[in-house]
Design a protein around this motif. Sequence first.
Motif, PDB file in Angstrom:
ATOM      1  N   LEU A  88     134.451  24.536  64.685  1.00 26.86           N
ATOM      2  CA  LEU A  88     134.051  25.524  63.683  1.00 26.86           C
ATOM      3  C   LEU A  88     132.950  24.933  62.814  1.00 26.86           C
ATOM      4  CD1 LEU A  88     137.534  26.905  62.627  1.00 26.86           C
ATOM      5  CD2 LEU A  88     135.834  27.988  64.101  1.00 26.86           C
ATOM      6  N   ILE A  89     131.975  25.775  62.487  1.00 26.51           N
ATOM      7  CA  ILE A  89     130.817  25.367  61.701  1.00 26.51           C
ATOM      8  C   ILE A  89     130.842  26.116  60.374  1.00 26.51           C
ATOM      9  CG2 ILE A  89     128.296  25.223  61.648  1.00 26.51           C
ATOM     10  CD1 ILE A  89     129.651  23.618  63.949  1.00 26.51           C
ATOM     11  N   LEU A  90     130.743  25.390  59.273  1.00 31.51           N
ATOM     12  CA  LEU A  90     130.717  25.994  57.950  1.00 31.51           C
ATOM     13  C   LEU A  90     129.444  26.810  57.782  1.00 31.51           C
ATOM     14  CD1 LEU A  90     131.959  26.165  55.043  1.00 31.51           C
ATOM     15  CD2 LEU A  90     130.582  24.131  54.523  1.00 31.51           C
ATOM     16  N   VAL A  91     129.582  28.101  57.434  1.00 28.94           N
ATOM     17  CA  VAL A  91     128.412  28.965  57.242  1.00 28.94           C
ATOM     18  C   VAL A  91     128.341  29.566  55.845  1.00 28.94           C
ATOM     19  CG1 VAL A  91     128.087  29.505  59.692  1.00 28.94           C
ATOM     20  CG2 VAL A  91     129.542  30.988  58.276  1.00 28.94           C
ATOM     21  N   ALA A  92     129.469  29.611  55.118  1.00 26.79           N
ATOM     22  CA  ALA A  92     129.452  30.238  53.792  1.00 26.79           C
ATOM     23  C   ALA A  92     130.669  29.819  52.983  1.00 26.79           C
ATOM     24  CB  ALA A  92     129.418  31.757  53.927  1.00 26.79           C
ATOM     25  N   ARG A  93     130.582  30.110  51.677  1.00 28.70           N
ATOM     26  CA  ARG A  93     131.689  29.881  50.755  1.00 28.70           C
ATOM     27  C   ARG A  93     131.729  31.058  49.795  1.00 28.70           C
ATOM     28  NH1 ARG A  93     131.410  28.348  45.801  1.00 28.70           N
ATOM     29  NH2 ARG A  93     129.321  27.513  45.998  1.00 28.70           N
ATOM     30  N   VAL A  94     132.916  31.548  49.500  1.00 26.82           N
ATOM     31  CA  VAL A  94     133.048  32.653  48.550  1.00 26.82           C
ATOM     32  C   VAL A  94     132.756  32.116  47.152  1.00 26.82           C
ATOM     33  CG1 VAL A  94     134.600  34.361  47.529  1.00 26.82           C
ATOM     34  CG2 VAL A  94     134.741  33.867  49.983  1.00 26.82           C
ATOM     35  N   ALA A  95     131.717  32.674  46.515  1.00 27.53           N
ATOM     36  CA  ALA A  95     131.333  32.237  45.176  1.00 27.53           C
ATOM     37  C   ALA A  95     132.020  33.074  44.106  1.00 27.53           C
ATOM     38  CB  ALA A  95     129.817  32.304  45.019  1.00 27.53           C
ATOM     39  N   GLY A  96     132.595  34.219  44.485  1.00 26.01           N
ATOM     40  CA  GLY A  96     133.304  35.059  43.519  1.00 26.01           C
ATOM     41  C   GLY A  96     133.055  36.519  43.777  1.00 26.01           C
ATOM     42  N   ALA A  97     133.597  37.338  42.905  1.00 28.64           N
ATOM     43  CA  ALA A  97     133.456  38.791  43.028  1.00 28.64           C
ATOM     44  C   ALA A  97     132.065  39.224  42.585  1.00 28.64           C
ATOM     45  CB  ALA A  97     134.511  39.483  42.177  1.00 28.64           C
ATOM     46  N   PHE A  98     131.653  40.385  43.094  1.00 27.92           N
ATOM     47  CA  PHE A  98     130.421  41.014  42.645  1.00 27.92           C
ATOM     48  C   PHE A  98     130.752  42.477  42.399  1.00 27.92           C
ATOM     49  CE2 PHE A  98     126.468  43.306  43.114  1.00 27.92           C
ATOM     50  CZ  PHE A  98     125.612  42.555  42.328  1.00 27.92           C
ATOM     51  N   GLY A  99     130.667  42.905  41.166  1.00 23.90           N
ATOM     52  CA  GLY A  99     131.027  44.280  40.840  1.00 23.90           C
ATOM     53  C   GLY A  99     132.534  44.447  40.775  1.00 23.90           C
ATOM     54  N   VAL A 103     124.319  35.878  49.793  1.00 23.04           N
ATOM     55  CA  VAL A 103     124.372  37.325  50.013  1.00 23.04           C
ATOM     56  C   VAL A 103     125.496  37.940  49.181  1.00 23.04           C
ATOM     57  CG1 VAL A 103     123.475  37.204  52.387  1.00 23.04           C
ATOM     58  CG2 VAL A 103     125.941  37.163  52.002  1.00 23.04           C
ATOM     59  N   ILE A 104     125.375  39.241  48.976  1.00 19.50           N
ATOM     60  CA  ILE A 104     126.458  40.055  48.445  1.00 19.50           C
ATOM     61  C   ILE A 104     127.010  40.787  49.660  1.00 19.50           C
ATOM     62  CG2 ILE A 104     127.134  41.920  46.892  1.00 19.50           C
ATOM     63  CD1 ILE A 104     125.997  39.362  45.504  1.00 19.50           C
ATOM     64  N   ALA A 105     128.304  40.667  49.909  1.00 23.07           N
ATOM     65  CA  ALA A 105     128.887  41.240  51.121  1.00 23.07           C
ATOM     66  C   ALA A 105     130.040  42.178  50.805  1.00 23.07           C
ATOM     67  CB  ALA A 105     129.371  40.129  52.050  1.00 23.07           C
ATOM     68  N   ARG A 106     130.113  43.232  51.576  1.00 20.35           N
ATOM     69  CA  ARG A 106     131.296  44.093  51.594  1.00 20.35           C
ATOM     70  C   ARG A 106     132.099  43.623  52.797  1.00 20.35           C
ATOM     71  NH1 ARG A 106     133.337  47.731  49.091  1.00 20.35           N
ATOM     72  NH2 ARG A 106     131.507  48.369  47.935  1.00 20.35           N
ATOM     73  N   VAL A 107     133.371  43.330  52.568  1.00 20.10           N
ATOM     74  CA  VAL A 107     134.232  42.824  53.635  1.00 20.10           C
ATOM     75  C   VAL A 107     135.467  43.703  53.774  1.00 20.10           C
ATOM     76  CG1 VAL A 107     133.404  40.443  53.413  1.00 20.10           C
ATOM     77  CG2 VAL A 107     135.396  41.173  52.114  1.00 20.10           C
ATOM     78  N   ARG A 108     135.967  43.785  54.968  1.00 13.88           N
ATOM     79  CA  ARG A 108     137.105  44.652  55.274  1.00 13.88           C
ATOM     80  C   ARG A 108     138.348  44.313  54.451  1.00 13.88           C
ATOM     81  NH1 ARG A 108     137.860  44.535  61.065  1.00 13.88           N
ATOM     82  NH2 ARG A 108     136.393  46.254  61.070  1.00 13.88           N
ATOM     83  N   GLU A 109     138.584  43.043  54.215  1.00 17.35           N
ATOM     84  CA  GLU A 109     139.848  42.590  53.636  1.00 17.35           C
ATOM     85  C   GLU A 109     139.964  42.790  52.125  1.00 17.35           C
ATOM     86  OE1 GLU A 109     139.009  40.624  57.460  1.00 17.35           O
ATOM     87  OE2 GLU A 109     137.824  40.923  55.645  1.00 17.35           O
ATOM     88  N   ASP A 142     139.230  45.016  48.399  1.00 15.61           N
ATOM     89  CA  ASP A 142     138.869  46.297  47.803  1.00 15.61           C
ATOM     90  C   ASP A 142     138.921  46.269  46.279  1.00 15.61           C
ATOM     91  OD1 ASP A 142     141.565  46.212  47.332  1.00 15.61           O
ATOM     92  OD2 ASP A 142     142.058  48.036  48.436  1.00 15.61           O
ATOM     93  N   SER A 143     139.047  45.061  45.704  1.00 18.12           N
ATOM     94  CA  SER A 143     139.050  44.970  44.242  1.00 18.12           C
ATOM     95  C   SER A 143     138.401  43.668  43.792  1.00 18.12           C
ATOM     96  CB  SER A 143     140.483  45.032  43.704  1.00 18.12           C
ATOM     97  OG  SER A 143     141.169  43.834  43.993  1.00 18.12           O
ATOM     98  N   LYS A 144     137.943  43.690  42.547  1.00 14.01           N
ATOM     99  CA  LYS A 144     137.343  42.500  41.945  1.00 14.01           C
ATOM    100  C   LYS A 144     138.370  41.367  41.909  1.00 14.01           C
ATOM    101  CE  LYS A 144     135.244  40.940  37.578  1.00 14.01           C
ATOM    102  NZ  LYS A 144     135.491  39.574  37.890  1.00 14.01           N
ATOM    103  N   GLU A 145     139.600  41.693  41.582  1.00 14.86           N
ATOM    104  CA  GLU A 145     140.652  40.678  41.472  1.00 14.86           C
ATOM    105  C   GLU A 145     140.912  40.000  42.823  1.00 14.86           C
ATOM    106  OE1 GLU A 145     140.575  43.356  38.250  1.00 14.86           O
ATOM    107  OE2 GLU A 145     140.961  43.890  40.334  1.00 14.86           O
ATOM    108  N   ALA A 146     140.951  40.800  43.878  1.00 17.58           N
ATOM    109  CA  ALA A 146     141.166  40.233  45.215  1.00 17.58           C
ATOM    110  C   ALA A 146     140.015  39.325  45.617  1.00 17.58           C
ATOM    111  CB  ALA A 146     141.352  41.351  46.243  1.00 17.58           C
ATOM    112  N   ALA A 147     138.797  39.742  45.273  1.00 13.78           N
ATOM    113  CA  ALA A 147     137.616  38.930  45.593  1.00 13.78           C
ATOM    114  C   ALA A 147     137.620  37.632  44.783  1.00 13.78           C
ATOM    115  CB  ALA A 147     136.344  39.733  45.346  1.00 13.78           C
ATOM    116  N   ASP A 148     137.935  37.726  43.496  1.00  6.66           N
ATOM    117  CA  ASP A 148     137.977  36.526  42.654  1.00  6.66           C
ATOM    118  C   ASP A 148     139.047  35.539  43.119  1.00  6.66           C
ATOM    119  OD1 ASP A 148     135.873  36.689  40.841  1.00  6.66           O
ATOM    120  OD2 ASP A 148     137.008  37.968  39.454  1.00  6.66           O
TER     121      ASP A 148
END
Length: 171
Positions: free
Chosen positions: A7-18, A62-68, A70-76
Amino acid sequence: MSGADPLILVARVAGAFGVRGEVRLTTYTVDSLAVAAYRELRREDGSAGLTVLSARPAKGGVIARVRELDSKEAADALRGLRLYVPRSALPPPEDEDELYVADLIGLEVVAPDGDRLGRVKAVDNFGADDLLEIDPGEGAPTWYLPFTKAAVPDVDLAARRLVGLRPAEGE
């Protein structure tokens, strides 16, 4: 690397957007939007991570919409999650002298005379050039080999080996 697809590291979640569950991803790809093309991003253990539905450029990623999500809290809650893709999902290197760092891990290291020096354990960069961490085996301490043409004159990915000159030998 015994046939496994690393597996190759391609990204890291930096936090919620919106407030609707979009996430800011810090990307480690040449083209930040490549993470959208990979779509299925995995966790470090290979389990499902995030499924990118859409993405748009942002400073540092990037700012991404992901399937998993649906809320700022879940993203954070996922802040800091590292995301990977299988090595086989990456495009082939464009130039003959280009390679992926992951392809070096596990290569046997031999001296110019053929004597075994060890295996590449890791590739590190402490601010200058890449350094190959060499594990000589048998409990001996690891050592670093600069990843330069002078110190590593030959890399043979097909044979899974490289020729390396210990720093004292290359001076």
